[in-house]
Design a protein around this motif. Structure first.
Motif, PDB file in Angstrom:
ATOM      1  N   ASN A  42       0.838  -1.198   0.000  1.00 59.40           N
ATOM      2  CA  ASN A  42       0.000   0.000   0.000  1.00 59.40           C
ATOM      3  C   ASN A  42       0.875   1.250   0.000  1.00 59.40           C
ATOM      4  N   ARG A  43       0.427   2.241  -0.718  1.00 64.06           N
ATOM      5  CA  ARG A  43       1.166   3.502  -0.749  1.00 64.06           C
ATOM      6  C   ARG A  43       0.776   4.327   0.482  1.00 64.06           C
ATOM      7  N   VAL A  44       1.768   4.717   1.246  1.00 70.50           N
ATOM      8  CA  VAL A  44       1.534   5.531   2.437  1.00 70.50           C
ATOM      9  C   VAL A  44       1.885   6.975   2.095  1.00 70.50           C
ATOM     10  N   PRO A  45       0.925   7.889   2.251  1.00 64.11           N
ATOM     11  CA  PRO A  45       1.229   9.290   1.938  1.00 64.11           C
ATOM     12  C   PRO A  45       2.319   9.832   2.862  1.00 64.11           C
ATOM     13  N   ARG A  46       3.207  10.615   2.307  1.00 62.39           N
ATOM     14  CA  ARG A  46       4.290  11.218   3.090  1.00 62.39           C
ATOM     15  C   ARG A  46       3.731  12.443   3.804  1.00 62.39           C
ATOM     16  N   THR A  47       3.463  12.282   5.071  1.00 55.90           N
ATOM     17  CA  THR A  47       2.923  13.378   5.871  1.00 55.90           C
ATOM     18  C   THR A  47       3.821  13.620   7.070  1.00 55.90           C
ATOM     19  N   GLU A  48       3.726  14.798   7.587  1.00 53.00           N
ATOM     20  CA  GLU A  48       4.478  15.142   8.787  1.00 53.00           C
ATOM     21  C   GLU A  48       3.608  14.828  10.000  1.00 53.00           C
ATOM     22  N   LEU A  49       4.136  14.035  10.906  1.00 52.13           N
ATOM     23  CA  LEU A  49       3.417  13.697  12.126  1.00 52.13           C
ATOM     24  C   LEU A  49       3.966  14.546  13.261  1.00 52.13           C
ATOM     25  N   LEU A  50       3.087  15.189  13.985  1.00 51.65           N
ATOM     26  CA  LEU A  50       3.502  16.054  15.092  1.00 51.65           C
ATOM     27  C   LEU A  50       3.072  15.434  16.408  1.00 51.65           C
ATOM     28  N   TYR A  51       3.978  15.422  17.350  1.00 49.30           N
ATOM     29  CA  TYR A  51       3.703  14.878  18.673  1.00 49.30           C
ATOM     30  C   TYR A  51       4.015  15.943  19.703  1.00 49.30           C
ATOM     31  N   HIS A  52       3.298  15.889  20.809  1.00 49.51           N
ATOM     32  CA  HIS A  52       3.473  16.891  21.856  1.00 49.51           C
ATOM     33  C   HIS A  52       4.314  16.323  22.999  1.00 49.51           C
ATOM     34  N   PRO A  53       5.529  16.841  23.158  1.00 46.94           N
ATOM     35  CA  PRO A  53       6.356  16.390  24.280  1.00 46.94           C
ATOM     36  C   PRO A  53       5.815  16.965  25.588  1.00 46.94           C
ATOM     37  N   GLU A  54       6.266  16.399  26.677  1.00 45.99           N
ATOM     38  CA  GLU A  54       5.828  16.837  28.002  1.00 45.99           C
ATOM     39  C   GLU A  54       7.062  17.210  28.828  1.00 45.99           C
ATOM     40  N   LEU A  55       7.022  18.364  29.456  1.00 37.35           N
ATOM     41  CA  LEU A  55       8.087  18.767  30.372  1.00 37.35           C
ATOM     42  C   LEU A  55       7.801  18.148  31.733  1.00 37.35           C
ATOM     43  N   VAL A  56       8.735  17.343  32.224  1.00 38.95           N
ATOM     44  CA  VAL A  56       8.599  16.703  33.531  1.00 38.95           C
ATOM     45  C   VAL A  56       9.603  17.392  34.458  1.00 38.95           C
ATOM     46  N   VAL A  57       9.089  18.248  35.338  1.00 42.33           N
ATOM     47  CA  VAL A  57       9.953  19.031  36.220  1.00 42.33           C
ATOM     48  C   VAL A  57      10.299  18.212  37.454  1.00 42.33           C
ATOM     49  N   ARG A  58      11.603  18.064  37.662  1.00 43.43           N
ATOM     50  CA  ARG A  58      12.105  17.399  38.861  1.00 43.43           C
ATOM     51  C   ARG A  58      13.086  18.355  39.538  1.00 43.43           C
ATOM     52  N   ARG A  59      13.880  17.877  40.428  1.00 41.05           N
ATOM     53  CA  ARG A  59      14.701  18.766  41.251  1.00 41.05           C
ATOM     54  C   ARG A  59      15.969  19.293  40.586  1.00 41.05           C
ATOM     55  N   SER A  60      16.285  18.894  39.365  1.00 40.58           N
ATOM     56  CA  SER A  60      17.495  19.428  38.727  1.00 40.58           C
ATOM     57  C   SER A  60      17.271  20.836  38.184  1.00 40.58           C
ATOM     58  N   THR A  61      16.042  21.308  38.269  1.00 43.22           N
ATOM     59  CA  THR A  61      15.718  22.691  37.889  1.00 43.22           C
ATOM     60  C   THR A  61      14.867  23.307  38.979  1.00 43.22           C
ATOM     61  N   GLY A  62      14.747  24.630  38.937  1.00 44.16           N
ATOM     62  CA  GLY A  62      13.879  25.321  39.887  1.00 44.16           C
ATOM     63  C   GLY A  62      12.418  25.131  39.501  1.00 44.16           C
ATOM     64  N   PRO A  63      11.521  25.615  40.346  1.00 48.72           N
ATOM     65  CA  PRO A  63      10.096  25.509  40.034  1.00 48.72           C
ATOM     66  C   PRO A  63       9.739  26.373  38.816  1.00 48.72           C
ATOM     67  N   LEU A  64       8.631  26.027  38.173  1.00 48.62           N
ATOM     68  CA  LEU A  64       8.151  26.828  37.051  1.00 48.62           C
ATOM     69  C   LEU A  64       7.775  28.226  37.539  1.00 48.62           C
ATOM     70  N   ARG A  65       8.154  29.220  36.755  1.00 49.22           N
ATOM     71  CA  ARG A  65       7.785  30.593  37.094  1.00 49.22           C
ATOM     72  C   ARG A  65       6.382  30.883  36.596  1.00 49.22           C
ATOM     73  N   GLN A  66       5.660  31.655  37.367  1.00 52.10           N
ATOM     74  CA  GLN A  66       4.334  32.100  36.954  1.00 52.10           C
ATOM     75  C   GLN A  66       4.493  33.308  36.030  1.00 52.10           C
ATOM     76  N   PRO A  67       3.660  33.425  34.997  1.00 53.17           N
ATOM     77  CA  PRO A  67       3.753  34.599  34.108  1.00 53.17           C
ATOM     78  C   PRO A  67       3.494  35.880  34.887  1.00 53.17           C
ATOM     79  N   ILE A  68       4.175  36.924  34.450  1.00 51.96           N
ATOM     80  CA  ILE A  68       4.021  38.230  35.129  1.00 51.96           C
ATOM     81  C   ILE A  68       2.749  38.909  34.662  1.00 51.96           C
TER      82      ILE A  68
END
Length: 68
Positions: A42-68
């Motif tokens: 079967n012919r598979v159309p050449r399309t771009e697949l987009l996936y959404h990564p997830e930021l997993v915050v642990r202790r190697s960084t500070g807490p997320l900043r709240q927008p000003i």
């Protein structure tokens, strides 16, 4: 410090490493399904697949900043 791909060992580092987690299972399934379609003649159309990564915050960084 931020890592990439969220290895299963990352949470056990000291400090636990903040990382970008990718939907590896979904990406793999799409690749295998496309490959099987191609193998099946079967012919598979050449399309771009987009996936959404997830930021997993642990202790190697500070807490997320709240927008000003």
């Amino acid at each position: 410090m931020v890592g990439f791909d969220d290895s299963p060992l990352v949470p056990y580092l000291d400090p636990p490493l903040t990382t970008i987690r990718q939907p590896v299972r979904e990406m793999s399934l799409a690749a295998v399904n496309n490959l099987l379609e191609e193998i099946g003649g079967n012919r598979v159309p050449r399309t771009e697949l987009l996936y959404h990564p997830e930021l997993v915050v642990r202790r190697s960084t500070g807490p997320l900043r709240q927008p000003i």
